[in-house]
Design a protein around this motif. Sequence first.
Motif, PDB file in Angstrom:
ATOM      1  N   GLY A  83      61.196  55.465  17.117  1.00 46.92           N
ATOM      2  CA  GLY A  83      62.237  54.562  17.777  1.00 46.92           C
ATOM      3  C   GLY A  83      62.102  54.724  18.863  1.00 46.92           C
ATOM      4  N   LEU A  84      61.869  55.792  19.675  1.00 47.01           N
ATOM      5  CA  LEU A  84      61.986  55.753  21.280  1.00 47.01           C
ATOM      6  C   LEU A  84      60.827  55.328  21.680  1.00 47.01           C
ATOM      7  CD1 LEU A  84      63.833  56.747  23.736  1.00 47.01           C
ATOM      8  CD2 LEU A  84      62.748  58.805  23.454  1.00 47.01           C
ATOM      9  N   ALA A  85      59.706  55.473  21.049  1.00 47.00           N
ATOM     10  CA  ALA A  85      58.302  54.942  21.478  1.00 47.00           C
ATOM     11  C   ALA A  85      58.284  53.564  21.602  1.00 47.00           C
ATOM     12  CB  ALA A  85      57.146  55.559  20.778  1.00 47.00           C
ATOM     13  N   SER A  86      59.033  53.085  20.576  1.00 53.82           N
ATOM     14  CA  SER A  86      59.143  51.310  20.620  1.00 53.82           C
ATOM     15  C   SER A  86      59.958  50.944  21.833  1.00 53.82           C
ATOM     16  CB  SER A  86      59.379  50.686  19.223  1.00 53.82           C
ATOM     17  OG  SER A  86      60.545  51.336  18.746  1.00 53.82           O
ATOM     18  N   LEU A  87      60.895  51.396  21.840  1.00 52.43           N
ATOM     19  CA  LEU A  87      62.119  51.079  22.714  1.00 52.43           C
ATOM     20  C   LEU A  87      61.272  51.192  24.320  1.00 52.43           C
ATOM     21  CD1 LEU A  87      64.711  50.318  23.419  1.00 52.43           C
ATOM     22  CD2 LEU A  87      65.488  52.484  23.636  1.00 52.43           C
ATOM     23  N   ARG A  88      60.563  52.286  24.523  1.00 50.29           N
ATOM     24  CA  ARG A  88      59.917  52.709  25.881  1.00 50.29           C
ATOM     25  C   ARG A  88      58.813  51.489  26.042  1.00 50.29           C
ATOM     26  NH1 ARG A  88      59.264  58.754  27.000  1.00 50.29           N
ATOM     27  NH2 ARG A  88      61.714  59.311  26.924  1.00 50.29           N
ATOM     28  N   GLU A  89      58.191  50.905  24.952  1.00 52.34           N
ATOM     29  CA  GLU A  89      57.131  49.800  25.116  1.00 52.34           C
ATOM     30  C   GLU A  89      57.906  48.507  25.528  1.00 52.34           C
ATOM     31  OE1 GLU A  89      54.668  49.544  21.677  1.00 52.34           O
ATOM     32  OE2 GLU A  89      54.353  51.631  21.737  1.00 52.34           O
ATOM     33  N   ALA A  90      59.041  48.353  24.671  1.00 51.19           N
ATOM     34  CA  ALA A  90      59.839  47.166  24.880  1.00 51.19           C
ATOM     35  C   ALA A  90      60.437  47.074  26.418  1.00 51.19           C
ATOM     36  CB  ALA A  90      60.950  46.866  24.170  1.00 51.19           C
ATOM     37  N   VAL A  91      60.868  48.288  26.878  1.00 51.71           N
ATOM     38  CA  VAL A  91      61.332  48.432  28.464  1.00 51.71           C
ATOM     39  C   VAL A  91      60.176  48.068  29.348  1.00 51.71           C
ATOM     40  CG1 VAL A  91      62.287  49.880  29.919  1.00 51.71           C
ATOM     41  CG2 VAL A  91      63.207  49.774  27.865  1.00 51.71           C
ATOM     42  N   ALA A  92      58.928  48.521  29.022  1.00 53.09           N
ATOM     43  CA  ALA A  92      57.792  48.531  29.854  1.00 53.09           C
ATOM     44  C   ALA A  92      57.615  47.067  30.112  1.00 53.09           C
ATOM     45  CB  ALA A  92      56.559  49.218  29.362  1.00 53.09           C
ATOM     46  N   GLU A  93      57.452  46.192  28.893  1.00 52.23           N
ATOM     47  CA  GLU A  93      57.325  45.025  28.859  1.00 52.23           C
ATOM     48  C   GLU A  93      58.388  43.977  29.558  1.00 52.23           C
ATOM     49  OE1 GLU A  93      55.838  41.057  28.352  1.00 52.23           O
ATOM     50  OE2 GLU A  93      54.674  42.902  28.079  1.00 52.23           O
ATOM     51  N   LEU A  94      59.701  44.395  29.515  1.00 53.49           N
ATOM     52  CA  LEU A  94      60.648  44.007  30.120  1.00 53.49           C
ATOM     53  C   LEU A  94      60.599  44.311  31.690  1.00 53.49           C
ATOM     54  CD1 LEU A  94      63.506  42.615  30.320  1.00 53.49           C
ATOM     55  CD2 LEU A  94      64.573  44.726  30.025  1.00 53.49           C
ATOM     56  N   VAL A  95      60.228  45.246  32.213  1.00 51.35           N
ATOM     57  CA  VAL A  95      60.000  45.596  33.627  1.00 51.35           C
ATOM     58  C   VAL A  95      58.757  44.454  34.040  1.00 51.35           C
ATOM     59  CG1 VAL A  95      59.118  47.265  35.087  1.00 51.35           C
ATOM     60  CG2 VAL A  95      60.999  47.718  33.782  1.00 51.35           C
ATOM     61  N   SER A  96      57.721  44.423  33.395  1.00 50.39           N
ATOM     62  CA  SER A  96      56.738  43.693  33.544  1.00 50.39           C
ATOM     63  C   SER A  96      57.163  42.158  33.830  1.00 50.39           C
ATOM     64  CB  SER A  96      55.482  44.057  32.736  1.00 50.39           C
ATOM     65  OG  SER A  96      54.459  43.171  33.011  1.00 50.39           O
ATOM     66  N   GLN A  97      57.877  41.831  33.113  1.00 46.93           N
ATOM     67  CA  GLN A  97      58.305  40.340  32.935  1.00 46.93           C
ATOM     68  C   GLN A  97      59.215  40.158  34.270  1.00 46.93           C
ATOM     69  OE1 GLN A  97      59.889  38.885  29.408  1.00 46.93           O
ATOM     70  NE2 GLN A  97      58.268  39.310  28.220  1.00 46.93           N
ATOM     71  N   ALA A  98      60.308  41.223  34.617  1.00 49.77           N
ATOM     72  CA  ALA A  98      61.048  41.094  35.642  1.00 49.77           C
ATOM     73  C   ALA A  98      60.089  40.950  36.876  1.00 49.77           C
ATOM     74  CB  ALA A  98      62.009  42.244  35.568  1.00 49.77           C
ATOM     75  N   ARG A  99      59.208  41.757  36.969  1.00 47.83           N
ATOM     76  CA  ARG A  99      58.268  41.953  38.306  1.00 47.83           C
ATOM     77  C   ARG A  99      57.530  40.287  38.428  1.00 47.83           C
ATOM     78  NH1 ARG A  99      56.251  47.710  37.168  1.00 47.83           N
ATOM     79  NH2 ARG A  99      58.004  48.769  38.512  1.00 47.83           N
ATOM     80  N   ARG A 100      57.277  39.865  37.336  1.00 51.20           N
ATOM     81  CA  ARG A 100      56.420  38.406  37.322  1.00 51.20           C
ATOM     82  C   ARG A 100      57.350  37.588  37.933  1.00 51.20           C
ATOM     83  NH1 ARG A 100      53.796  40.004  32.735  1.00 51.20           N
ATOM     84  NH2 ARG A 100      55.424  39.192  31.043  1.00 51.20           N
ATOM     85  N   PHE A 101      58.702  37.528  37.437  1.00 53.69           N
ATOM     86  CA  PHE A 101      59.723  36.691  37.991  1.00 53.69           C
ATOM     87  C   PHE A 101      60.477  37.043  39.411  1.00 53.69           C
ATOM     88  CE2 PHE A 101      59.961  35.549  33.427  1.00 53.69           C
ATOM     89  CZ  PHE A 101      60.023  34.091  33.345  1.00 53.69           C
ATOM     90  N   GLY A 102      59.780  38.180  39.972  1.00 52.46           N
ATOM     91  CA  GLY A 102      60.207  38.506  41.371  1.00 52.46           C
ATOM     92  C   GLY A 102      61.585  39.251  41.378  1.00 52.46           C
ATOM     93  N   LEU A 103      61.910  39.644  40.233  1.00 53.97           N
ATOM     94  CA  LEU A 103      63.315  40.286  40.321  1.00 53.97           C
ATOM     95  C   LEU A 103      63.142  41.692  40.945  1.00 53.97           C
ATOM     96  CD1 LEU A 103      64.742  39.324  36.771  1.00 53.97           C
ATOM     97  CD2 LEU A 103      65.205  38.184  38.887  1.00 53.97           C
ATOM     98  N   THR A 104      64.429  42.091  41.625  1.00 52.68           N
ATOM     99  CA  THR A 104      64.337  43.470  42.246  1.00 52.68           C
ATOM    100  C   THR A 104      64.862  44.474  41.038  1.00 52.68           C
ATOM    101  OG1 THR A 104      66.651  43.278  42.582  1.00 52.68           O
ATOM    102  CG2 THR A 104      64.817  42.460  44.512  1.00 52.68           C
ATOM    103  N   ARG A 105      64.983  45.414  41.241  1.00 56.20           N
ATOM    104  CA  ARG A 105      65.259  46.830  40.289  1.00 56.20           C
ATOM    105  C   ARG A 105      66.878  46.404  40.125  1.00 56.20           C
ATOM    106  NH1 ARG A 105      67.534  51.727  40.453  1.00 56.20           N
ATOM    107  NH2 ARG A 105      66.789  53.216  38.842  1.00 56.20           N
ATOM    108  N   ASP A 106      67.666  46.179  41.015  1.00 59.73           N
ATOM    109  CA  ASP A 106      69.014  46.009  40.966  1.00 59.73           C
ATOM    110  C   ASP A 106      69.305  44.683  40.060  1.00 59.73           C
ATOM    111  OD1 ASP A 106      69.523  48.456  42.308  1.00 59.73           O
ATOM    112  OD2 ASP A 106      69.727  47.356  44.257  1.00 59.73           O
ATOM    113  N   GLU A 107      68.426  43.689  40.328  1.00 60.11           N
ATOM    114  CA  GLU A 107      68.702  42.376  39.890  1.00 60.11           C
ATOM    115  C   GLU A 107      68.658  42.625  38.221  1.00 60.11           C
ATOM    116  OE1 GLU A 107      67.669  38.895  42.923  1.00 60.11           O
ATOM    117  OE2 GLU A 107      66.168  39.928  41.943  1.00 60.11           O
ATOM    118  N   LEU A 108      67.423  43.445  37.834  1.00 56.47           N
ATOM    119  CA  LEU A 108      67.220  43.643  36.438  1.00 56.47           C
ATOM    120  C   LEU A 108      68.412  44.754  35.787  1.00 56.47           C
ATOM    121  CD1 LEU A 108      65.271  43.582  34.047  1.00 56.47           C
ATOM    122  CD2 LEU A 108      64.032  45.406  34.971  1.00 56.47           C
ATOM    123  N   ILE A 109      68.657  45.487  36.609  1.00 58.04           N
ATOM    124  CA  ILE A 109      69.877  46.213  35.967  1.00 58.04           C
ATOM    125  C   ILE A 109      71.047  45.515  35.806  1.00 58.04           C
ATOM    126  CG2 ILE A 109      71.448  48.323  36.718  1.00 58.04           C
ATOM    127  CD1 ILE A 109      68.938  49.443  38.010  1.00 58.04           C
TER     128      ILE A 109
END
Length: 122
Positions: A83-109
Amino acid sequence: MLIRLDPSSPVPLFAQLAAAVRGAAARGELRPGERLPGARELAESLGVNMHTALRGYQQLRDEGLIELRRGRGAVLTEQASEGLASLREAVAELVSQARRFGLTRDELIELITAEYPEQPPA
């Protein structure tokens, strides 16, 4: 494994129980093959009806996270630790997408907090 239930939560007690076991498995507090307390023992320790404990266990069984063995209780499956491994993969993908959209860490949070405003049941 410590399970805490919040009777004032809108989340049903059986779902809180299942979430607590899922979380413990994801964090590595429970290992595949490890036995969980019997439903009767668990219900007594939590101060809930035995059927509530059974329903939580049945939900985990239906998800393939535990096996219910007559006379031997519930046993965590290999799938539970994934479970945790798949969740970490999903979070990594989410962070990657947020970066592509130019979101800051605070905006993602802020986006995550809007979708997930409360702590999950423990």
